[in-house]
Scaffold this motif. Sequence first.
Motif, mmCIF file in Angstrom:
data_model
loop_
_atom_site.group_PDB
_atom_site.id
_atom_site.type_symbol
_atom_site.label_atom_id
_atom_site.label_comp_id
_atom_site.label_asym_id
_atom_site.label_seq_id
_atom_site.Cartn_x
_atom_site.Cartn_y
_atom_site.Cartn_z
ATOM 1 N N SER A 3 0.852 -1.196 0.005
ATOM 2 C CA SER A 3 -0.180 -0.158 0.091
ATOM 3 C C SER A 3 0.733 1.276 -0.101
ATOM 4 C CB SER A 3 -1.154 0.062 1.409
ATOM 5 O OG SER A 3 -1.421 1.288 1.160
ATOM 6 N N GLY A 4 0.494 2.236 -0.938
ATOM 7 C CA GLY A 4 1.273 3.517 -1.005
ATOM 8 C C GLY A 4 0.223 4.536 -0.328
ATOM 9 N N LYS A 5 -0.357 4.155 0.435
ATOM 10 C CA LYS A 5 -1.736 4.938 0.762
ATOM 11 C C LYS A 5 -1.351 6.271 1.817
ATOM 12 C CE LYS A 5 -6.373 4.591 3.054
ATOM 13 N NZ LYS A 5 -7.066 5.059 1.640
ATOM 14 N N LEU A 6 -1.773 7.338 1.503
ATOM 15 C CA LEU A 6 -1.419 8.662 2.337
ATOM 16 C C LEU A 6 -2.119 8.573 3.707
ATOM 17 C CD1 LEU A 6 -0.643 11.251 -0.253
ATOM 18 C CD2 LEU A 6 0.907 9.836 0.393
ATOM 19 N N GLU A 7 -1.639 9.178 4.578
ATOM 20 C CA GLU A 7 -2.366 9.419 5.428
ATOM 21 C C GLU A 7 -3.712 10.519 5.208
ATOM 22 O OE1 GLU A 7 1.047 9.586 6.243
ATOM 23 O OE2 GLU A 7 0.929 7.630 7.247
ATOM 24 N N THR A 8 -4.877 10.399 5.834
ATOM 25 C CA THR A 8 -5.768 11.373 5.400
ATOM 26 C C THR A 8 -5.230 12.728 5.819
ATOM 27 O OG1 THR A 8 -7.429 9.636 5.986
ATOM 28 C CG2 THR A 8 -8.477 12.066 5.916
ATOM 29 N N GLY A 9 -5.533 13.774 4.906
ATOM 30 C CA GLY A 9 -5.219 15.187 5.015
ATOM 31 C C GLY A 9 -3.662 15.383 4.692
ATOM 32 N N SER A 10 -2.822 14.196 4.344
ATOM 33 C CA SER A 10 -1.544 14.726 4.092
ATOM 34 C C SER A 10 -1.380 15.101 2.433
ATOM 35 C CB SER A 10 -0.645 13.558 4.436
ATOM 36 O OG SER A 10 -1.062 12.344 3.757
#
Length: 300
Positions: free
Chosen positions: A293-300
């Motif tokens: 996963s390359g998911k970004l933290e919400t809001g970043s």
Amino acid sequence: FQSLGTPSNTAIQKYMNAKKVPQLFVATGATKWGDPKNYPWTMGWQPHYQGEGRIYAQYILKNHPNAKIGVLYQNDDYGKDLLKGLKDGLGANAKMIVSEQPYEVADPTVDSQIINLKASGADVFVNITTPKFAAQSIKKMAEIGWKPVHFLNQVSTSLGAVLKPAGPQNAIGAMSTGYLKDQTDPQWKDDKAMKEFFAFMDKWYPEGDKTSSFTGYGWTVAQTLVQVLKQCGDNLTRENVMKQAANLKDLEVGLLLPGIKINTSPTDFFPIEDQQMIRFTGDRWETFGPILSGKLETGS
């Protein structure tokens, strides 16, 4: 739908949002397309560059914890975006980067940057370049005998545009990330989606290149749009198109690799954030390892 390129989409983004026109599934991996708070009418589709950088960081930390990392990057939004993802993914270990070499699109070659990277003692190379400069860098590495662990960013994994001109033997072992099945890979010859794709090409675009990753990409992103329109039903307003685009749940379409699904929400405008590592064998790219996963933290 699917307007191409980071600079061109950036040029129209404010206008499209002011006029409330869906700027849907833009064909660029810039992270800026996932900003529903400020740009609720713009949505990307393909994995974003920062996510790709984070995946390389995960892999390096796990498999090369003592690496000295050298980075070659295009000195613009695209190059800096991927580099940011790499650094964010490395976190406190970002000091593993011993050399960062930028280049300009107008530069004739990146030969001097490759020489500098070798001189830095880097034994892991993160290559954030567009096809012309990727081919040059691979050639130059072979010429000067520099053999680091090589991560080649996804925009330059084309066999025809990059690896053949550079000499495929010079890129054996290079790694990248992937999210689409490779039409040239024999492992997918009996795959249902691949057969559907070839049948579609035979019927509607017989002169098209079935081996090109671009035709497979186009077919898959178009199927995503079809799903959005199906979810709209008879309510085909601009507002509902964006509402449904932001309500895709575990959607599997076209040539996405097994385990990679499309998910969006009103606060998540990044449809595809999972990828798999791929490695170049000399004639094709092979997938290996788990889905990352390359998911970004919400809001970043």
